[in-house]
Design an enzyme around this catalytic site. Structure first.
Site, short mmCIF file in Angstrom:
data_model
loop_
_atom_site.label_atom_id
_atom_site.label_comp_id
_atom_site.label_asym_id
_atom_site.label_seq_id
_atom_site.Cartn_x
_atom_site.Cartn_y
_atom_site.Cartn_z
N CYS A 103 1.29 -1.10 -0.09
CA CYS A 103 0.05 0.17 0.17
C CYS A 103 1.19 1.43 -0.08
CB CYS A 103 -1.04 0.19 1.16
SG CYS A 103 0.11 -0.25 2.94
N ARG A 104 0.38 2.47 0.27
CA ARG A 104 1.31 3.36 0.41
C ARG A 104 2.49 3.10 1.46
NH1 ARG A 104 2.00 8.19 3.73
NH2 ARG A 104 2.79 10.45 2.37
#
Length: 112
Positions: free
Chosen positions: A71-72
């Site tokens: 994810c980020r």
């Protein structure tokens, strides 16, 4: 009253460099960010299933494949990694997420 304590095993994690090596050796990157984040840039060759859709799309994931979840920053992917592991899939969290991947100057594409 008797209380039973359950120990949670830590989720397996890999560094961006380890993830890149594993990807080159056949592992698949699974990006669980939202569509706008994906479109802004993602790891080449990654699959995209947003975290909110993942429980309903587990059947799309090959149980014989190694999955590296991103994810980020690594938080959402940790939740996704736990979900995949509970479903019996071989899943590892990418420590630091796409931010760490980019800090190592690893490739990112903006293909749609």
């Amino acid at each position: 009253m008797i209380f039973q304590l359950f120990r949670r095993e830590p989720l397996p994690e890999v560094t961006p460099l380890e993830a890149r090596q594993r990807q080159q050796n056949g592992a698949t990157i699974l990006d669980v960010r939202e569509l706008d984040e994906w479109q802004a840039g993602h790891i080449p060759g990654a699959w995209h299933i947003p975290l909110g859709q993942l429980p309903h799309r587990l059947h799309e994931l090959d149980p014989n494949r190694e999955w590296i979840v991103v994810c980020r920053s690594g938080s959402r992917s940790a939740r996704a990694t736990a979900l995949l592991r509970q479903a019996g899939l071989q899943a590892t969290n990418l420590a630091g997420g796409l931010l760490a991947w980019q800090q190592h100057r690893l490739p990112v594409t903006r293909e749609r």
